[in-house]
Design a protein around this motif. Structure first.
Motif, mmCIF file in Angstrom:
data_model
loop_
_atom_site.group_PDB
_atom_site.id
_atom_site.type_symbol
_atom_site.label_atom_id
_atom_site.label_comp_id
_atom_site.label_asym_id
_atom_site.label_seq_id
_atom_site.Cartn_x
_atom_site.Cartn_y
_atom_site.Cartn_z
ATOM 1 N N PHE A 57 0.821 -1.208 0.000
ATOM 2 C CA PHE A 57 0.000 0.000 0.000
ATOM 3 C C PHE A 57 0.856 1.260 0.000
ATOM 4 O O PHE A 57 1.844 1.355 0.727
ATOM 5 N N SER A 58 0.466 2.224 -0.820
ATOM 6 C CA SER A 58 1.119 3.533 -0.837
ATOM 7 C C SER A 58 0.068 4.599 -1.119
ATOM 8 O O SER A 58 -0.396 4.744 -2.251
ATOM 9 N N ALA A 59 -0.304 5.340 -0.089
ATOM 10 C CA ALA A 59 -1.264 6.424 -0.275
ATOM 11 C C ALA A 59 -0.718 7.458 -1.242
ATOM 12 O O ALA A 59 -1.447 7.975 -2.099
ATOM 13 N N GLU A 60 0.565 7.766 -1.134
ATOM 14 C CA GLU A 60 1.149 8.783 -2.009
ATOM 15 C C GLU A 60 1.088 8.362 -3.474
ATOM 16 O O GLU A 60 0.777 9.177 -4.344
ATOM 17 N N ASP A 61 1.383 7.108 -3.757
ATOM 18 C CA ASP A 61 1.342 6.650 -5.144
ATOM 19 C C ASP A 61 -0.070 6.729 -5.702
ATOM 20 O O ASP A 61 -0.275 7.146 -6.849
ATOM 21 N N ILE A 62 -1.068 6.339 -4.900
ATOM 22 C CA ILE A 62 -2.463 6.395 -5.363
ATOM 23 C C ILE A 62 -2.877 7.833 -5.636
ATOM 24 O O ILE A 62 -3.458 8.146 -6.685
ATOM 25 N N VAL A 63 -2.569 8.737 -4.713
ATOM 26 C CA VAL A 63 -2.981 10.136 -4.881
ATOM 27 C C VAL A 63 -2.247 10.776 -6.058
ATOM 28 O O VAL A 63 -2.848 11.504 -6.865
ATOM 29 N N ARG A 64 -0.967 10.502 -6.186
ATOM 30 C CA ARG A 64 -0.199 11.070 -7.298
ATOM 31 C C ARG A 64 -0.780 10.629 -8.637
ATOM 32 O O ARG A 64 -0.985 11.442 -9.548
ATOM 33 N N ARG A 65 -1.059 9.341 -8.765
ATOM 34 C CA ARG A 65 -1.605 8.838 -10.022
ATOM 35 C C ARG A 65 -3.004 9.400 -10.281
ATOM 36 O O ARG A 65 -3.343 9.749 -11.418
ATOM 37 N N ALA A 66 -3.814 9.463 -9.229
ATOM 38 C CA ALA A 66 -5.169 9.987 -9.390
ATOM 39 C C ALA A 66 -5.139 11.423 -9.897
ATOM 40 O O ALA A 66 -5.932 11.802 -10.778
ATOM 41 N N LYS A 67 -4.240 12.223 -9.379
ATOM 42 C CA LYS A 67 -4.184 13.627 -9.751
ATOM 43 C C LYS A 67 -3.466 13.853 -11.077
ATOM 44 O O LYS A 67 -3.973 14.557 -11.964
ATOM 45 N N GLU A 68 -2.299 13.266 -11.234
ATOM 46 C CA GLU A 68 -1.447 13.580 -12.374
ATOM 47 C C GLU A 68 -1.677 12.687 -13.590
ATOM 48 O O GLU A 68 -1.434 13.109 -14.721
ATOM 49 N N GLU A 69 -2.147 11.480 -13.367
ATOM 50 C CA GLU A 69 -2.288 10.527 -14.473
ATOM 51 C C GLU A 69 -3.734 10.239 -14.811
ATOM 52 O O GLU A 69 -4.089 10.139 -15.982
ATOM 53 N N TRP A 70 -4.596 10.132 -13.793
ATOM 54 C CA TRP A 70 -5.986 9.769 -14.040
ATOM 55 C C TRP A 70 -6.889 10.985 -14.203
ATOM 56 O O TRP A 70 -8.017 10.852 -14.660
ATOM 57 N N GLY A 71 -6.435 12.165 -13.799
ATOM 58 C CA GLY A 71 -7.187 13.395 -14.018
ATOM 59 C C GLY A 71 -8.267 13.689 -13.002
ATOM 60 O O GLY A 71 -9.136 14.539 -13.241
ATOM 61 N N MET A 72 -8.227 13.041 -11.832
ATOM 62 C CA MET A 72 -9.275 13.230 -10.838
ATOM 63 C C MET A 72 -8.990 14.442 -9.948
ATOM 64 O O MET A 72 -7.847 14.847 -9.779
ATOM 65 N N GLN A 73 -10.070 14.993 -9.367
ATOM 66 C CA GLN A 73 -9.949 16.249 -8.626
ATOM 67 C C GLN A 73 -10.209 16.108 -7.126
ATOM 68 O O GLN A 73 -9.872 17.005 -6.365
ATOM 69 N N TYR A 74 -10.824 15.021 -6.705
ATOM 70 C CA TYR A 74 -11.047 14.824 -5.268
ATOM 71 C C TYR A 74 -11.030 13.341 -4.950
ATOM 72 O O TYR A 74 -11.195 12.491 -5.834
ATOM 73 N N LEU A 75 -10.771 13.034 -3.686
ATOM 74 C CA LEU A 75 -10.613 11.648 -3.250
ATOM 75 C C LEU A 75 -11.498 11.398 -2.041
ATOM 76 O O LEU A 75 -11.508 12.188 -1.092
ATOM 77 N N VAL A 76 -12.251 10.295 -2.077
ATOM 78 C CA VAL A 76 -13.097 9.881 -0.956
ATOM 79 C C VAL A 76 -12.613 8.516 -0.484
ATOM 80 O O VAL A 76 -12.678 7.535 -1.238
ATOM 81 N N PHE A 77 -12.132 8.445 0.758
ATOM 82 C CA PHE A 77 -11.611 7.183 1.296
ATOM 83 C C PHE A 77 -12.520 6.659 2.399
ATOM 84 O O PHE A 77 -13.021 7.419 3.239
ATOM 85 N N THR A 78 -12.697 5.334 2.436
ATOM 86 C CA THR A 78 -13.553 4.691 3.438
ATOM 87 C C THR A 78 -12.848 4.637 4.789
ATOM 88 O O THR A 78 -12.114 3.698 5.087
ATOM 89 N N SER A 79 -13.102 5.643 5.629
ATOM 90 C CA SER A 79 -12.469 5.679 6.951
ATOM 91 C C SER A 79 -13.002 4.569 7.853
ATOM 92 O O SER A 79 -12.250 3.970 8.619
ATOM 93 N N LYS A 80 -14.303 4.303 7.783
ATOM 94 C CA LYS A 80 -14.912 3.157 8.468
ATOM 95 C C LYS A 80 -16.086 2.681 7.640
ATOM 96 O O LYS A 80 -17.054 3.423 7.442
ATOM 97 N N HIS A 81 -15.988 1.470 7.137
ATOM 98 C CA HIS A 81 -17.110 0.906 6.388
ATOM 99 C C HIS A 81 -18.023 0.178 7.362
ATOM 100 O O HIS A 81 -17.834 0.219 8.585
ATOM 101 N N HIS A 82 -19.026 -0.525 6.828
ATOM 102 C CA HIS A 82 -20.029 -1.157 7.686
ATOM 103 C C HIS A 82 -19.428 -2.221 8.603
ATOM 104 O O HIS A 82 -20.021 -2.552 9.631
ATOM 105 N N GLU A 83 -18.282 -2.763 8.244
ATOM 106 C CA GLU A 83 -17.638 -3.784 9.081
ATOM 107 C C GLU A 83 -17.221 -3.232 10.439
ATOM 108 O O GLU A 83 -16.950 -3.999 11.369
ATOM 109 N N GLY A 84 -17.121 -1.914 10.581
ATOM 110 C CA GLY A 84 -16.838 -1.300 11.871
ATOM 111 C C GLY A 84 -15.378 -1.065 12.178
ATOM 112 O O GLY A 84 -15.045 -0.515 13.232
ATOM 113 N N PHE A 85 -14.471 -1.449 11.264
ATOM 114 C CA PHE A 85 -13.033 -1.334 11.486
ATOM 115 C C PHE A 85 -12.566 0.052 11.058
ATOM 116 O O PHE A 85 -12.773 0.465 9.908
ATOM 117 N N ALA A 86 -11.925 0.778 11.970
ATOM 118 C CA ALA A 86 -11.469 2.139 11.689
ATOM 119 C C ALA A 86 -10.099 2.115 11.029
ATOM 120 O O ALA A 86 -9.180 1.458 11.522
#
Length: 415
Positions: free
Chosen positions: A65-94
């Motif tokens: 896992f690399s948060a920086e690699d995902i964000v860099r690619r999303a912004k510079e390569e994939w053209g996306m403008q915002y990111l929504v990450f699952t801080s806690k899904h229904h499973e309850g794990f933070a």
């Protein structure tokens, strides 16, 4: 009509959703039994006991896992403008170092690092809007959290709200800088006053934080459509389509039903044309690796998005055009109509464009094109744009037609 009153959201058009949690380790299968539903719901659909499911945390290492690699690619390569990450899904794990529950990625897993902090820093570095998903009603680990399709009549939901939901939301709002959206989900049987309580809580700490439409009870600041559902017509106000690249959100090792890049591009442009935002999901596997096919699709779409950014970001919804164009999608700004040509054309012909045309050019490089407006023999107006020889068999480019007036864009069919 929903209105965020925030220009960045209206202009953003294209965002990245990320589903990563303990469910990613299972990849849609538990003890030889495969779920027939979306993979991140495996605990619920296969009735895995909470104490057994909790054992997964001991294997959550996130070695790839690399948060920086995902964000860099999303912004510079994939053209996306915002990111929504699952801080806690229904499973309850933070997925952060929660103080009110040790059932979190820092204290309960060998990964041992705060995933939200990693995303926060990466989003700041690359200029990406940082947004968080939080399951406010469903929590399958907490004995008083709701669970879809189960008997919730014996649960003390107020106790869950006071002991986990509200304290965790306070942590998110006070420890991770600016949160641009709190993306709530599946309100279940929440009362209107409970939804309002959470909205007031968010606004008391971060007034500019946008509340998603799934806070429940018709509240929220923009419309969140059904998953992968697009309004049939142009839609007033602010809205967003949450969508998948295949058939699931969380990683499923057996789901190879990938959409093609052409399909994703067509959907993006259709949503933008109708005035909405496209929130497109990736589901890293249990190690944190983003599936290769996800990256390939997003990179191909991203090339078009980056080359034609002017015709996508900051655009407005297009009024209902009288014809269904199978070969194109339309987007617009003041005085400009963009024609996204998705199939090879000898020339571009647009009937019933009401405005006088000043010129046309290729968006990706500014090349000026021969353009003329005329009347056809039935009396309707037509705009024609001649394409250079090298583009007549090309595809996926946007031609901009500059209009002299803003309104009206189209005129009715004379028949």
């Amino acid at each position: 009509m929903k209105d965020t009153r925030q220009k960045w959201f209206k202009d953003a058009k294209y965002g990245l959703f990320i589903h990563w949690g303990l469910y990613s380790l299972l990849g849609g299968e538990h003890k030889g039994q495969k779920t027939e539903h979306i993979a991140e719901w495996i605990m619920n659909y296969l009735d895995i006991p909470a104490e057994e499911y909790r054992e997964l945390a001991k294997s959550f290492r996130g070695e790839n896992f690399s948060a920086e690699d995902i964000v860099r690619r999303a912004k510079e390569e994939w053209g996306m403008q915002y990111l929504v990450f699952t801080s806690k899904h229904h499973e309850g794990f933070a997925m952060w170092d929660s103080k009110c529950s040790d059932y979190n990625v820092v204290k309960a897993s060998p990964y041992g690092k705060d995933v939200l902090k990693e995303f926060q820093l990466a989003c700041r570095k690359y200029g990406m809007k940082f947004c968080l998903y939080y399951s406010q009603a469903q929590d399958w680990d907490d004995p008083d959290g709701y669970a879809y399709g189960k008997d919730n009549s014996h649960k003390n939901f107020r106790k869950y709200m006071d002991n986990k939901c509200i304290p965790q939301l306070k942590e998110l709002l006070t420890e991770y800088g600016e949160i641009s959206i709190l993306w709530f989900d599946t309100p279940m049987d929440m009362k209107e006053e409970e939804s309002r309580e959470l909205i007031e809580l968010v606004k008391s700490y971060q007034p500019a934080c946008i509340i998603s439409g799934r806070i429940g009870n018709g509240l929220g600041e923009y419309l969140s459509t059904g998953d992968n559902f697009i309004p049939r017509l142009t839609y007033e106000g602010d809205w967003e389509v949450p969508a998948t690249l295949n058939d699931t959100w969380g990683f499923n090792k057996d789901d190879e039903n990938w959409k093609e890049p052409d399909d994703i591009l067509r959907l993006l442009l259709k949503i933008v044309s109708r005035g909405g935002n496209y929130l497109l999901n990736i589901g890293p596997d249990g190690t944190g690796k983003v599936p290769e096919r996800s990256c390939e699709i997003l990179s191909e779409v991203g090339k078009y998005v980056r080359e034609n950014a002017e015709a996508i970001f900051g655009t407005k919804r297009v009024d209902l055009y009288p014809y269904d164009l199978e070969w194109a999608q339309l987007t617009r700004k003041d005085h400009k109509l963009y024609v996204h040509v998705l199939r090879p054309q000898m020339r571009i012909e647009l009937l019933n464009v009401a405005n006088r045309v000043k010129g046309a050019y290729l968006v990706r490089d500014g090349q000026k094109l021969v353009c003329r407006a005329r009347k056809i023999c039935e009396g309707d107006s037509m705009v024609e744009v001649d394409l250079p020889a090298d583009l007549k068999r090309g595809r996926k480019y946007a031609v901009c037609i500059e209009l002299e007036e803003e309104e009206p864009i189209f005129e009715p069919i004379r028949g």
